[in-house]
Design a protein around this motif. Structure first.
Motif, PDB file in Angstrom:
ATOM      1  N   ALA A 138       0.823  -1.212   0.000  1.00 26.97           N
ATOM      2  CA  ALA A 138       0.000   0.000   0.000  1.00 26.97           C
ATOM      3  C   ALA A 138       0.857   1.262   0.000  1.00 26.97           C
ATOM      4  O   ALA A 138       0.598   2.208  -0.759  1.00 26.97           O
ATOM      5  CB  ALA A 138      -0.934  -0.004   1.212  1.00 26.97           C
ATOM      6  N   ILE A 139       1.896   1.303   0.836  1.00 25.06           N
ATOM      7  CA  ILE A 139       2.712   2.517   0.893  1.00 25.06           C
ATOM      8  C   ILE A 139       3.570   2.647  -0.353  1.00 25.06           C
ATOM      9  O   ILE A 139       3.859   3.760  -0.822  1.00 25.06           O
ATOM     10  CB  ILE A 139       3.560   2.566   2.184  1.00 25.06           C
ATOM     11  N   THR A 140       3.968   1.513  -0.942  1.00 24.14           N
ATOM     12  CA  THR A 140       4.723   1.570  -2.191  1.00 24.14           C
ATOM     13  C   THR A 140       3.874   2.186  -3.299  1.00 24.14           C
ATOM     14  O   THR A 140       4.336   3.066  -4.048  1.00 24.14           O
ATOM     15  CB  THR A 140       5.195   0.160  -2.596  1.00 24.14           C
ATOM     16  N   MET A 141       2.615   1.769  -3.411  1.00 22.96           N
ATOM     17  CA  MET A 141       1.732   2.350  -4.410  1.00 22.96           C
ATOM     18  C   MET A 141       1.444   3.825  -4.114  1.00 22.96           C
ATOM     19  O   MET A 141       1.320   4.650  -5.035  1.00 22.96           O
ATOM     20  CB  MET A 141       0.430   1.563  -4.493  1.00 22.96           C
ATOM     21  N   ALA A 142       1.362   4.175  -2.824  1.00 27.24           N
ATOM     22  CA  ALA A 142       1.126   5.574  -2.460  1.00 27.24           C
ATOM     23  C   ALA A 142       2.285   6.462  -2.891  1.00 27.24           C
ATOM     24  O   ALA A 142       2.074   7.577  -3.407  1.00 27.24           O
ATOM     25  CB  ALA A 142       0.889   5.683  -0.950  1.00 27.24           C
ATOM     26  N   TYR A 143       3.512   5.992  -2.681  1.00 28.85           N
ATOM     27  CA  TYR A 143       4.682   6.775  -3.104  1.00 28.85           C
ATOM     28  C   TYR A 143       4.749   6.870  -4.628  1.00 28.85           C
ATOM     29  O   TYR A 143       5.184   7.898  -5.170  1.00 28.85           O
ATOM     30  CB  TYR A 143       5.966   6.156  -2.559  1.00 28.85           C
ATOM     31  N   HIS A 144       4.331   5.820  -5.307  1.00 33.66           N
ATOM     32  CA  HIS A 144       4.315   5.887  -6.769  1.00 33.66           C
ATOM     33  C   HIS A 144       3.285   6.905  -7.250  1.00 33.66           C
ATOM     34  O   HIS A 144       3.582   7.752  -8.102  1.00 33.66           O
ATOM     35  CB  HIS A 144       3.996   4.509  -7.360  1.00 33.66           C
ATOM     36  N   ARG A 145       2.081   6.855  -6.695  1.00 34.66           N
ATOM     37  CA  ARG A 145       0.999   7.714  -7.178  1.00 34.66           C
ATOM     38  C   ARG A 145       1.179   9.169  -6.768  1.00 34.66           C
ATOM     39  O   ARG A 145       0.899  10.089  -7.549  1.00 34.66           O
ATOM     40  CB  ARG A 145      -0.340   7.196  -6.643  1.00 34.66           C
ATOM     41  N   SER A 146       1.647   9.386  -5.525  1.00 32.64           N
ATOM     42  CA  SER A 146       1.693  10.765  -5.021  1.00 32.64           C
ATOM     43  C   SER A 146       3.041  11.441  -5.209  1.00 32.64           C
ATOM     44  O   SER A 146       3.115  12.675  -5.277  1.00 32.64           O
ATOM     45  CB  SER A 146       1.324  10.789  -3.535  1.00 32.64           C
ATOM     46  N   ARG A 147       4.117  10.634  -5.310  1.00 33.84           N
ATOM     47  CA  ARG A 147       5.455  11.232  -5.393  1.00 33.84           C
ATOM     48  C   ARG A 147       6.237  10.784  -6.618  1.00 33.84           C
ATOM     49  O   ARG A 147       7.400  11.156  -6.775  1.00 33.84           O
ATOM     50  CB  ARG A 147       6.240  10.935  -4.108  1.00 33.84           C
ATOM     51  N   GLY A 148       5.611   9.981  -7.452  1.00 31.47           N
ATOM     52  CA  GLY A 148       6.226   9.631  -8.726  1.00 31.47           C
ATOM     53  C   GLY A 148       7.386   8.657  -8.647  1.00 31.47           C
ATOM     54  O   GLY A 148       8.182   8.563  -9.594  1.00 31.47           O
ATOM     55  N   VAL A 149       7.519   7.934  -7.539  1.00 31.53           N
ATOM     56  CA  VAL A 149       8.609   6.964  -7.430  1.00 31.53           C
ATOM     57  C   VAL A 149       8.356   5.817  -8.416  1.00 31.53           C
ATOM     58  O   VAL A 149       7.244   5.296  -8.537  1.00 31.53           O
ATOM     59  CB  VAL A 149       8.729   6.420  -5.997  1.00 31.53           C
ATOM     60  N   ASN A 150       9.396   5.429  -9.111  1.00 30.47           N
ATOM     61  CA  ASN A 150       9.327   4.367 -10.120  1.00 30.47           C
ATOM     62  C   ASN A 150       9.391   3.013  -9.402  1.00 30.47           C
ATOM     63  O   ASN A 150      10.463   2.512  -9.095  1.00 30.47           O
ATOM     64  CB  ASN A 150      10.492   4.516 -11.099  1.00 30.47           C
ATOM     65  N   THR A 151       8.237   2.450  -9.112  1.00 31.10           N
ATOM     66  CA  THR A 151       8.157   1.282  -8.233  1.00 31.10           C
ATOM     67  C   THR A 151       7.881  -0.005  -9.000  1.00 31.10           C
ATOM     68  O   THR A 151       7.310   0.001 -10.089  1.00 31.10           O
ATOM     69  CB  THR A 151       7.056   1.472  -7.185  1.00 31.10           C
ATOM     70  N   ARG A 152       8.273  -1.128  -8.355  1.00 28.74           N
ATOM     71  CA  ARG A 152       7.930  -2.475  -8.791  1.00 28.74           C
ATOM     72  C   ARG A 152       7.508  -3.265  -7.542  1.00 28.74           C
ATOM     73  O   ARG A 152       8.081  -3.063  -6.461  1.00 28.74           O
ATOM     74  CB  ARG A 152       9.105  -3.196  -9.443  1.00 28.74           C
ATOM     75  N   ILE A 153       6.557  -4.178  -7.717  1.00 29.79           N
ATOM     76  CA  ILE A 153       6.121  -5.033  -6.613  1.00 29.79           C
ATOM     77  C   ILE A 153       6.025  -6.461  -7.127  1.00 29.79           C
ATOM     78  O   ILE A 153       5.362  -6.712  -8.141  1.00 29.79           O
ATOM     79  CB  ILE A 153       4.742  -4.608  -6.065  1.00 29.79           C
ATOM     80  N   ILE A 154       6.668  -7.393  -6.435  1.00 28.72           N
ATOM     81  CA  ILE A 154       6.499  -8.809  -6.759  1.00 28.72           C
ATOM     82  C   ILE A 154       5.900  -9.528  -5.560  1.00 28.72           C
ATOM     83  O   ILE A 154       6.160  -9.176  -4.408  1.00 28.72           O
ATOM     84  CB  ILE A 154       7.823  -9.503  -7.153  1.00 28.72           C
ATOM     85  N   ARG A 155       5.072 -10.508  -5.852  1.00 28.71           N
ATOM     86  CA  ARG A 155       4.546 -11.402  -4.823  1.00 28.71           C
ATOM     87  C   ARG A 155       5.204 -12.764  -5.025  1.00 28.71           C
ATOM     88  O   ARG A 155       4.918 -13.469  -5.987  1.00 28.71           O
ATOM     89  CB  ARG A 155       3.024 -11.488  -4.924  1.00 28.71           C
ATOM     90  N   ILE A 156       6.095 -13.100  -4.110  1.00 27.38           N
ATOM     91  CA  ILE A 156       6.915 -14.306  -4.247  1.00 27.38           C
ATOM     92  C   ILE A 156       6.165 -15.506  -3.688  1.00 27.38           C
ATOM     93  O   ILE A 156       5.731 -15.493  -2.534  1.00 27.38           O
ATOM     94  CB  ILE A 156       8.256 -14.131  -3.508  1.00 27.38           C
ATOM     95  N   PHE A 157       6.033 -16.537  -4.502  1.00 20.64           N
ATOM     96  CA  PHE A 157       5.499 -17.812  -4.042  1.00 20.64           C
ATOM     97  C   PHE A 157       6.664 -18.713  -3.623  1.00 20.64           C
ATOM     98  O   PHE A 157       7.824 -18.425  -3.919  1.00 20.64           O
ATOM     99  CB  PHE A 157       4.674 -18.471  -5.149  1.00 20.64           C
ATOM    100  N   ASN A 158       6.358 -19.795  -2.907  1.00 26.00           N
ATOM    101  CA  ASN A 158       7.377 -20.659  -2.318  1.00 26.00           C
ATOM    102  C   ASN A 158       8.586 -20.840  -3.235  1.00 26.00           C
ATOM    103  O   ASN A 158       8.448 -21.289  -4.372  1.00 26.00           O
ATOM    104  CB  ASN A 158       6.780 -22.031  -2.008  1.00 26.00           C
TER     105      ASN A 158
END
Length: 336
Positions: free
Chosen positions: A182-202
């Protein structure tokens, strides 16, 4: 397993554009939190081999000093021992990427350090985002399949919102990662940070701690000690198992794509826990399988929908658990 048809907790499915190339544009300067951990140390190795400069940060709450020692004398590697929840004391040259992989990740570890796990997911993530923002760098978050909880949708797509117990024994990890997203997406949307998010499975492979506490690690080290293999519940609960090389490849490819929504990284092949126990038993020549009570909030099913990774990253997966365990048998046998 039969795929469920539930639609609860979904949002609009993203339509990513395929990546044109996975090649980097030149040497990068990368900071990796959790660099002494299982996944973090493999990222350090990958990036150093590609000619990049890497700063590792870890406080060894679940990482291993031996993983740092692998690179300590490398001319393009610098290590900072620090708890990123309290700040990231980096004073070097301008960074291209901040990659946040710091966190206990196995149930025994995060249940031993629940407050620390929550803090590294919350304050540690914000500290990494602030550093990336200050440097104009990309920010890469390692999230987890645990954000799906005990899922009602199978396999789990990124559009599924999950079924998580917010106050259970696993919640310190699950909710830390959900907040981190949630905070990663907030920084991307409000402050323009170039973000990536992965959801790692086992994920499994070399450099996992013997006391990691997850399925394959438990089975292998029980087998090496000549102990019965412990299956919790009746063993019908399912998991997918991704080899570390595939995860690192997916991470590297995602860095080259401007896509900010979460991406599942995992092997779509599904095994029951008792099936994996039988595979380990055959390969390692171990003894009997014993059954114990299922831990609280343990997911019954877990399998990624990897359509986004296939379209976005051109990822391909093979069903090779038995082959990989054969390869690892000698290396893990040294830990006996």
């Amino acid at each position: 397993m039969t795929e469920a048809t539930h639609t609860e907790g979904h949002m609009t499915e993203p339509h990513p554009t395929p990546v044109p190339s996975t090649a980097t544009s030149g040497p990068l300067r990368i900071l990796i939190t959790g660099s002494a951990g299982f996944v973090g140390s493999h990222l350090v190795e990958r990036f150093l081999n590609e000619g990049h400069t890497v700063t590792g940060v870890d406080n060894y709450i679940s990482g291993q000093v031996s993983n740092t020692d692998l690179f300590r004398d490398h001319p393009r590697f610098t290590f900072i021992e620090a708890d990123v929840s309290h700040g990231i004391p980096y004073t070097g040259e301008k960074l291209d990427w901040v990659m946040h992989f710091a966190s206990p990740a196995s149930p025994p570890h995060y249940q031993q350090f629940p407050v620390e796990t929550l803090m590294v997911g919350a304050q540690g993530t914000q500290n990494g985002l602030e550093l990336a923002h200050a440097h104009g760098a990309g920010f890469f978050l390692a999230s987890t399949s645990e954000v799906y909880g005990d899922p009602h949708v199978h396999p789990q797509p990124e559009t599924y919102w999950g079924n998580v117990n917010p106050i259970g024994v696993r919640s310190c990890y699950d909710e830390a990662k959900r907040y981190a997203e949630a905070i990663t997406m907030a920084y991307h949307r409000s402050r323009g940070v170039n973000t990536r998010i992965i959801r790692i499975f086992n994920t499994y492979g070399p450099r996992m701690r013997p006391d990691d506490g997850r399925v394959i690690t438990n089975f292998v080290h029980q087998a090496l000690r000549g102990e019965p293999l412990t299956v919790y519940g009746d063993g019908s609960q399912t998991r997918s198992f991704q080899y570390i090389d595939d995860l690192v490849e997916g991470i590297s490819r995602l860095m080259m794509v401007k896509y900010h929504e979460p991406v599942n990284l995992g092997n779509p092949e599904e095994y029951s826990v008792v099936e994996i126990a039988e595979v380990v038993k055959d390969i390692f020549g171990s003894g009997n399988i014993v059954f114990e009570d299922l831990p609280s909030d343990d997911p019954k099913i877990r399998k990624p929908n990897v359509d986004v990774a296939k379209r976005l990253l051109r990822m391909k997966y093979t069903n090779d658990v038995q082959l990989r365990l054969e390869i690892l048998k000698e290396e893990w046998g040294k830990l006996k």
